[in-house]
Scaffold this motif. Structure first.
Motif: not given
Length: 358
Positions: A272, A276, A285, A290, A292, A299, A304-306, A347
């Motif tokens: 991830t 980025v 971006r 994205l 991860g 994050a 960031l979506t994770v 993201s």
């Protein structure tokens, strides 16, 4: 009666220590005028020693800079425990591994158990040699995130009752306790989220195909595509990224394709970060979605979506299971599977963008 002071404690007669040599229990006994057994009772906090004698022994120990050899003492006791466990992870520098070790440390601290941790770097030989070294040094048990494809070599230790708990990856070739996250479900959630957002050209970047967690996550990816009746774009699959730079190179190559991906699923925290990096270098971006697998520090600041693994709970369960085995629990092995969580931050919600005109 006056209290014993350091000045009242004489150096033991006829005993000269060499520079750097530590005082022994015998030295403390001679200085305090008691038996070695009495010193042993005091330093091991056992009952049966008068208060004034205890004070005299403790003062002598302090004056002589005596340090109790807890490991040797433990091994002499009936339980034959060292008060130390081994923790073998893939990379102590990785945020997931570091968080797991910290969670285990928190679980073990109330029980006065110390951790010895080491990195395996996905190397089978290093795993086997490190396990052997720790066992020969009489650790009380092991927490193992295995690098090897199979762990049959542990069968003799498991038959002998040596406590071993697997974390993050399930055992293969042996049956012992394990606590893992549902990796297939986590990957399914990530890609299902992107597909629901309208993406079809979704790049998938994974670790080595030989690693069980990478296999499970790819299985979850394919299940998400199957749910949406969308053909998986095999040309967008990249396996084997071990470093941030590996992942960045993969993303550059993917985005330069004639029909580039509009979204990326990065199946490991290091991947991830590499994604980025590449998207930032390309000023993409905010145009390429994205998601991860694994949360990590900063994050949230990167929006960031994770897929988040509950590492604290994982570590607590592993620690609890290992402590129970060390205490003598001989019930059948337990295999806990924890659900992951999709954390939406932005993201992963970027809509598909048309490819730039060539």
């Amino acid at each position: 009666m006056t209290a014993t002071t350091l000045s009242d404690i004489a150096q033991p007669p006829n005993r000269r220590r060499r520079p750097g040599e530590r005082s022994t229990m015998r030295d403390v006994a001679a200085a305090a005028g008691v038996s070695v057994k009495t010193v042993s009772r005091v330093v091991n906090a056992e009952p049966g020693v008068r208060g004034d004698v205890r004070d005299r022994v403790l003062a002598a120990a302090e004056n002589l800079d005596y340090r109790h050899n807890l490991a040797a003492s433990n091994l002499r006791r009936s339980g034959a425990r060292s008060g130390v466990i081994g923790v073998l992870v893939q990379d102590l520098a990785n945020s997931f591994s570091a968080s797991l070790v910290r969670a285990l440390e928190d679980a073990m601290r109330p029980h006065k158990v110390m951790l010895v941790a080491a990195s395996l770097d996905e190397t089978t030989l290093r795993e086997q040699r490190t396990v052997e070294n720790l066992i020969t040094r009489r650790v009380d048990g092991l927490v193992l995130v295995p690098a090897s494809a199979r762990q049959d070599y542990l069968a003799p230790e498991i038959r002998a009752g040596f406590p071993i708990v697997f974390a993050d990856r399930s055992p293969r070739g042996v049956d012992t306790d394990s606590v893992v996250v549902d990796n297939a479900l986590g990957a399914f959630m990530a890609v299902d989220h992107l597909l629901a957002g309208g993406h079809r050209r979704i790049a998938v970047l994974t670790d080595s195909a030989a690693i069980a967690t990478a296999q499970d996550r790819l299985r979850g990816v394919r299940a998400a595509f199957a749910k949406h009746a969308v053909e998986f774009p095999e040309d967008l699959l990249r396996q084997g990224a071990r470093t941030q730079d590996d992942a960045a190179r993969d993303v550059w190559a993917l985005r330069d394709l004639p029909e580039p991906p509009t979204a990326i699923f990065a199946a490991r925290n290091t991947i991830t970060i590499g994604a980025v990096q590449a998207l930032s270098e390309r000023a993409e971006r905010h145009t390429v979605a994205l998601v991860g697998f694994d949360d990590f520090p900063l994050a949230d600041l990167l929006d960031l979506t994770v897929v988040r693994q509950d590492v604290a709970r994982l570590g607590a369960l592993v620690g609890s299971r290992l402590l129970a085995r060390i205490e003598g629990d001989t019930s059948p092995p337990v295999h806990d599977v924890l659900p992951p969580t999709l954390v939406v931050r932005g993201s992963g919600e970027i809509a598909p963008q048309p490819a730039p005109a060539g």
